[in-house]
Design a protein around this motif. Structure first.
Motif, PDB file in Angstrom:
ATOM      1  N   ASP A   1       0.701   9.002  11.403  1.00  0.00           N
ATOM      2  CA  ASP A   1       2.118   8.818  11.729  1.00  0.00           C
ATOM      3  C   ASP A   1       2.711   7.595  11.051  1.00  0.00           C
ATOM      4  O   ASP A   1       3.900   7.295  11.226  1.00  0.00           O
ATOM      5  CB  ASP A   1       2.319   8.729  13.245  1.00  0.00           C
ATOM      6  CG  ASP A   1       1.607   7.519  13.868  1.00  0.00           C
ATOM      7  OD1 ASP A   1       1.047   6.688  13.124  1.00  0.00           O
ATOM      8  OD2 ASP A   1       1.635   7.405  15.106  1.00  0.00           O
ATOM      9  N   GLY A   2       1.897   6.866  10.283  1.00  0.00           N
ATOM     10  CA  GLY A   2       2.376   5.711   9.543  1.00  0.00           C
ATOM     11  C   GLY A   2       2.154   4.390  10.223  1.00  0.00           C
ATOM     12  O   GLY A   2       2.364   3.330   9.620  1.00  0.00           O
ATOM     13  N   GLY A   3       1.734   4.410  11.487  1.00  0.00           N
ATOM     14  CA  GLY A   3       1.503   3.159  12.185  1.00  0.00           C
ATOM     15  C   GLY A   3       0.316   2.403  11.623  1.00  0.00           C
ATOM     16  O   GLY A   3      -0.696   2.999  11.249  1.00  0.00           O
ATOM     17  N   VAL A   4       0.434   1.068  11.555  1.00  0.00           N
ATOM     18  CA  VAL A   4      -0.626   0.236  11.000  1.00  0.00           C
ATOM     19  C   VAL A   4      -1.397  -0.434  12.125  1.00  0.00           C
ATOM     20  O   VAL A   4      -0.809  -0.920  13.097  1.00  0.00           O
ATOM     21  CB  VAL A   4      -0.065  -0.816  10.019  1.00  0.00           C
ATOM     22  CG1 VAL A   4       0.924  -1.755  10.686  1.00  0.00           C
ATOM     23  CG2 VAL A   4      -1.196  -1.596   9.353  1.00  0.00           C
ATOM     24  N   VAL A   5      -2.723  -0.442  12.016  1.00  0.00           N
ATOM     25  CA  VAL A   5      -3.602  -1.052  13.018  1.00  0.00           C
ATOM     26  C   VAL A   5      -4.381  -2.184  12.366  1.00  0.00           C
ATOM     27  O   VAL A   5      -5.062  -1.969  11.347  1.00  0.00           O
ATOM     28  CB  VAL A   5      -4.578  -0.012  13.607  1.00  0.00           C
ATOM     29  CG1 VAL A   5      -5.532  -0.682  14.597  1.00  0.00           C
ATOM     30  CG2 VAL A   5      -3.824   1.132  14.260  1.00  0.00           C
TER      31      VAL A   5
ATOM     32  N   ALA B   1       5.813   4.006   0.920  1.00  0.00           N
ATOM     33  CA  ALA B   1       5.188   2.725   1.235  1.00  0.00           C
ATOM     34  C   ALA B   1       4.589   2.776   2.630  1.00  0.00           C
ATOM     35  O   ALA B   1       5.228   3.263   3.576  1.00  0.00           O
ATOM     36  CB  ALA B   1       6.206   1.608   1.136  1.00  0.00           C
ATOM     37  N   LEU B   2       3.370   2.273   2.782  1.00  0.00           N
ATOM     38  CA  LEU B   2       2.747   2.122   4.088  1.00  0.00           C
ATOM     39  C   LEU B   2       3.128   0.755   4.647  1.00  0.00           C
ATOM     40  O   LEU B   2       3.256  -0.213   3.897  1.00  0.00           O
ATOM     41  CB  LEU B   2       1.235   2.252   3.971  1.00  0.00           C
ATOM     42  CG  LEU B   2       0.749   3.610   3.437  1.00  0.00           C
ATOM     43  CD1 LEU B   2      -0.756   3.580   3.173  1.00  0.00           C
ATOM     44  CD2 LEU B   2       1.100   4.727   4.403  1.00  0.00           C
ATOM     45  N   PRO B   3       3.335   0.645   5.949  1.00  0.00           N
ATOM     46  CA  PRO B   3       3.879  -0.601   6.506  1.00  0.00           C
ATOM     47  C   PRO B   3       2.936  -1.789   6.388  1.00  0.00           C
ATOM     48  O   PRO B   3       1.713  -1.655   6.429  1.00  0.00           O
ATOM     49  CB  PRO B   3       4.138  -0.246   7.974  1.00  0.00           C
ATOM     50  CG  PRO B   3       3.250   0.913   8.257  1.00  0.00           C
ATOM     51  CD  PRO B   3       3.152   1.679   6.980  1.00  0.00           C
ATOM     52  N   TYR B   4       3.565  -2.966   6.256  1.00  0.00           N
ATOM     53  CA  TYR B   4       2.830  -4.222   6.282  1.00  0.00           C
ATOM     54  C   TYR B   4       2.429  -4.554   7.721  1.00  0.00           C
ATOM     55  O   TYR B   4       2.979  -4.017   8.688  1.00  0.00           O
ATOM     56  CB  TYR B   4       3.705  -5.371   5.783  1.00  0.00           C
ATOM     57  CG  TYR B   4       4.063  -5.341   4.327  1.00  0.00           C
ATOM     58  CD1 TYR B   4       3.090  -5.247   3.340  1.00  0.00           C
ATOM     59  CD2 TYR B   4       5.396  -5.456   3.924  1.00  0.00           C
ATOM     60  CE1 TYR B   4       3.422  -5.262   1.998  1.00  0.00           C
ATOM     61  CE2 TYR B   4       5.746  -5.470   2.584  1.00  0.00           C
ATOM     62  CZ  TYR B   4       4.760  -5.367   1.619  1.00  0.00           C
ATOM     63  OH  TYR B   4       5.096  -5.378   0.303  1.00  0.00           O
ATOM     64  N   LEU B   5       1.480  -5.497   7.858  1.00  0.00           N
ATOM     65  CA  LEU B   5       1.279  -6.140   9.144  1.00  0.00           C
ATOM     66  C   LEU B   5       2.491  -7.008   9.465  1.00  0.00           C
ATOM     67  O   LEU B   5       3.201  -7.459   8.555  1.00  0.00           O
ATOM     68  CB  LEU B   5       0.015  -7.002   9.117  1.00  0.00           C
ATOM     69  CG  LEU B   5      -1.322  -6.267   9.061  1.00  0.00           C
ATOM     70  CD1 LEU B   5      -2.462  -7.263   8.887  1.00  0.00           C
ATOM     71  CD2 LEU B   5      -1.534  -5.417  10.308  1.00  0.00           C
ATOM     72  N   ALA B   6       2.746  -7.261  10.718  1.00  0.00           N
ATOM     73  CA  ALA B   6       3.891  -8.072  11.119  1.00  0.00           C
ATOM     74  C   ALA B   6       3.827  -9.439  10.436  1.00  0.00           C
ATOM     75  O   ALA B   6       2.814 -10.141  10.510  1.00  0.00           O
ATOM     76  CB  ALA B   6       3.901  -8.246  12.632  1.00  0.00           C
ATOM     77  N   GLY B   7       4.883  -9.789   9.726  1.00  0.00           N
ATOM     78  CA  GLY B   7       4.949 -11.065   9.042  1.00  0.00           C
ATOM     79  C   GLY B   7       4.247 -11.102   7.704  1.00  0.00           C
ATOM     80  O   GLY B   7       4.264 -12.129   7.021  1.00  0.00           O
ATOM     81  N   GLY B   8       3.634  -9.990   7.304  1.00  0.00           N
ATOM     82  CA  GLY B   8       2.907  -9.942   6.040  1.00  0.00           C
ATOM     83  C   GLY B   8       3.767  -9.460   4.894  1.00  0.00           C
ATOM     84  O   GLY B   8       4.868  -8.922   5.085  1.00  0.00           O
TER      85      GLY B   8
ATOM     86  N   ALA C   1       0.859  -1.182   0.000  1.00  0.00           N
ATOM     87  CA  ALA C   1       0.000   0.000   0.000  1.00  0.00           C
ATOM     88  C   ALA C   1       0.894   1.229   0.000  1.00  0.00           C
ATOM     89  O   ALA C   1       1.953   1.245   0.641  1.00  0.00           O
ATOM     90  CB  ALA C   1      -0.889  -0.001   1.235  1.00  0.00           C
ATOM     91  N   VAL C   2       0.472   2.260  -0.740  1.00  0.00           N
ATOM     92  CA  VAL C   2       1.304   3.456  -0.853  1.00  0.00           C
ATOM     93  C   VAL C   2       0.450   4.710  -0.774  1.00  0.00           C
ATOM     94  O   VAL C   2      -0.770   4.678  -0.946  1.00  0.00           O
ATOM     95  CB  VAL C   2       2.091   3.476  -2.185  1.00  0.00           C
ATOM     96  CG1 VAL C   2       3.052   2.300  -2.275  1.00  0.00           C
ATOM     97  CG2 VAL C   2       1.141   3.495  -3.383  1.00  0.00           C
ATOM     98  N   LYS C   3       1.127   5.815  -0.503  1.00  0.00           N
ATOM     99  CA  LYS C   3       0.519   7.127  -0.668  1.00  0.00           C
ATOM    100  C   LYS C   3       1.480   7.991  -1.462  1.00  0.00           C
ATOM    101  O   LYS C   3       2.698   7.842  -1.374  1.00  0.00           O
ATOM    102  CB  LYS C   3       0.168   7.761   0.678  1.00  0.00           C
ATOM    103  CG  LYS C   3       1.336   8.041   1.587  1.00  0.00           C
ATOM    104  CD  LYS C   3       0.820   8.674   2.885  1.00  0.00           C
ATOM    105  CE  LYS C   3       1.967   8.942   3.862  1.00  0.00           C
ATOM    106  NZ  LYS C   3       1.461   9.541   5.131  1.00  0.00           N
ATOM    107  N   TRP C   4       0.892   8.850  -2.289  1.00  0.00           N
ATOM    108  CA  TRP C   4       1.666   9.783  -3.093  1.00  0.00           C
ATOM    109  C   TRP C   4       1.396  11.198  -2.583  1.00  0.00           C
ATOM    110  O   TRP C   4       0.236  11.613  -2.463  1.00  0.00           O
ATOM    111  CB  TRP C   4       1.276   9.696  -4.565  1.00  0.00           C
ATOM    112  CG  TRP C   4       1.669   8.430  -5.262  1.00  0.00           C
ATOM    113  CD1 TRP C   4       2.858   8.157  -5.861  1.00  0.00           C
ATOM    114  CD2 TRP C   4       0.851   7.263  -5.485  1.00  0.00           C
ATOM    115  NE1 TRP C   4       2.844   6.905  -6.430  1.00  0.00           N
ATOM    116  CE2 TRP C   4       1.623   6.333  -6.214  1.00  0.00           C
ATOM    117  CE3 TRP C   4      -0.454   6.922  -5.122  1.00  0.00           C
ATOM    118  CZ2 TRP C   4       1.133   5.090  -6.595  1.00  0.00           C
ATOM    119  CZ3 TRP C   4      -0.948   5.679  -5.486  1.00  0.00           C
ATOM    120  CH2 TRP C   4      -0.159   4.778  -6.219  1.00  0.00           C
ATOM    121  N   ALA C   5       2.453  11.942  -2.287  1.00  0.00           N
ATOM    122  CA  ALA C   5       2.326  13.327  -1.852  1.00  0.00           C
ATOM    123  C   ALA C   5       1.888  14.195  -3.024  1.00  0.00           C
ATOM    124  O   ALA C   5       1.935  13.759  -4.189  1.00  0.00           O
ATOM    125  CB  ALA C   5       3.661  13.820  -1.294  1.00  0.00           C
ATOM    126  N   PRO C   6       1.468  15.439  -2.763  1.00  0.00           N
ATOM    127  CA  PRO C   6       1.076  16.318  -3.876  1.00  0.00           C
ATOM    128  C   PRO C   6       2.159  16.493  -4.927  1.00  0.00           C
ATOM    129  O   PRO C   6       1.853  16.729  -6.099  1.00  0.00           O
ATOM    130  CB  PRO C   6       0.756  17.636  -3.168  1.00  0.00           C
ATOM    131  CG  PRO C   6       0.301  17.213  -1.805  1.00  0.00           C
ATOM    132  CD  PRO C   6       1.159  16.042  -1.458  1.00  0.00           C
TER     133      PRO C   6
END
Length: 383
Positions: A169-173, A129-136, A118-123
């Motif tokens: 902040d980039g943390g994945v839940v 890159a957005l972080p994976y789940l642990a082990g994913g 998963a990604v995000k593009w700035a203006p």
């Protein structure tokens, strides 16, 4: 942004109570508009636009003419100029949503082996890159709020797919899913971030419409109606889509904020779908009122149906004022809140087009065949 997707004769046996209400004046169409061709990236043949923000900036993908479908993430400015969005090192990517700050989200490959993040593009189009789940090792983003909260899905260490939320902040839940299910996906989020809507499978693999609250607790909105499908959610957390009735036919439904499922008005035996809902609870969609032909319709907050056209078509989206966009007789069409129809037209030489979404500024996006019968992303500027 985070939330924002022919009947000439009556079938025998249809009761008068089930007949559609035709909008007065709907037969008188306004002159056809002309779509603007958004084109493709160099070397590509097809394109699709998936989202538009309040400034008229659009995102989607561009695709070459090859046996293997390959998506190239693309962004268009408000005047239709196209820009390639970078990947993480691989060839493919797709942008699926953009907020009013110009931050887009989607997915991109990291390498030639098609490892996806998963990604995000700035203006300025910088990709993160957005972080994976642990082990994913897989993720995709579906929606972003103005504050930068992102939702989507990611693979967990056990191989199951889980709905996820990425905080600013980039943390994945990990939002999890239903007991025993192996799949869940967070598709929409309200601007305040308090309600997330999506889908999840149960232990038997059947699909359910679900919601998560701010704490991440999941609610099954269709426990008695497995194989339900959600298609849109508004800022109140109301979700629309379809669910199977007692006869197994898909029927349009609305899941209210309190969790109740409301069947929208439709003849008993025929399938239909609710495709979009605005913040006032007006729903756009369509279905079979006469055998073999879909008709575009909308439902008011009380669930009463208005048929927008007796011709073949579908309602794909509805704006805050009640204007519905979709298609009629294979050509993109708009119906204003009073039911007055405007034929939006197709690209020169094209014989098929559809309007898929109307932006907050009134700009409409969609797709059209061109003279070579190639799909191109298009838009109709706000007037």
């Amino acid at each position: 942004m985070s939330l924002k997707r022919s009947r000439r004769v009556l079938a025998l046996g249809v009761s008068l109570a089930a007949l559609p209400l035709l909008v007065p004046g709907a037969a008188a169409a306004a002159p056809a508009a002309a779509p603007v061709d958004l084109g493709t990236l160099p070397g590509d043949t097809f394109s699709q636009v998936l989202a538009i923000n309040g400034a008229g900036v659009m995102v989607g993908s561009s695709t070459p003419y090859e046996p293997q479908i390959k998506d190239h993430a693309a962004k268009w400015d408000a005047r239709g100029g196209i820009t390639a969005l970078p990947t993480l090192g691989g060839e493919q990517g797709k942008a699926v949503d953009i907020n009013d700050r110009g931050v887009a989200v989607g997915w991109a490959h990291k390498d030639a082996a098609w490892n996806q993040a998963a990604v995000k593009w700035a203006p300025d189009n910088t990709v993160t890159a957005l972080p994976y789940l642990a082990g994913g090792d897989y993720a995709a983003a579906n929606a972003i709020t103005e504050r930068g909260v992102v939702v989507g899905a990611a693979r967990a260490a056990d191989g199951t797919i889980h709905a996820v939320r990425w905080n600013p902040d980039g943390g994945v839940v990990d939002l999890g899913g239903l007991p025993g299910g192996r799949y869940s996906d967070a598709r929409w989020i309200t601007e305040d971030g308090r309600t997330i809507g999506g889908t999840a499978s149960d232990a038997e693999g059947r699909n359910h419409v679900v919601r998560w609250n701010l704490a991440g607790a999941i609610t099954d909105l269709s426990p008695g109606n497995p194989d339900s499908t959600g298609t849109d959610m508004n800022e109140s957390g109301v979700i629309v889509g379809s669910a199977a009735d007692a006869g197994g036919n898909q029927k349009p439904v609305r899941w209210e904020r309190d969790g109740r499922m409301t069947w929208l008005g439709w003849p008993e035996r025929d399938p239909a779908w609710a495709n979009a809902v605005n913040d006032s609870g007006v729903v756009a969609g369509g279905g079979y009122l006469v055998f073999g032909t879909e008709s575009p319709v909308k439902w008011n907050r009380a669930g009463a149906r208005t048929t927008l056209s007796a011709e073949r078509g579908m309602g794909n989206d509805v704006d805050r004022g009640g204007t519905v966009v979709g298609l009629e007789n294979s050509i993109a069409t708009k119906w204003d809140a009073r039911g007055t129809r405007t034929v939006l037209g197709a690209l020169p030489g094209g014989d098929y087009s559809t309007a898929t979404r109307v932006g907050a500024n009134g700009t409409i996006i969609g797709m059209s065949y061109n003279e070579n019968r190639r799909w191109h992303a298009v838009y109709w500027p706000a007037k």
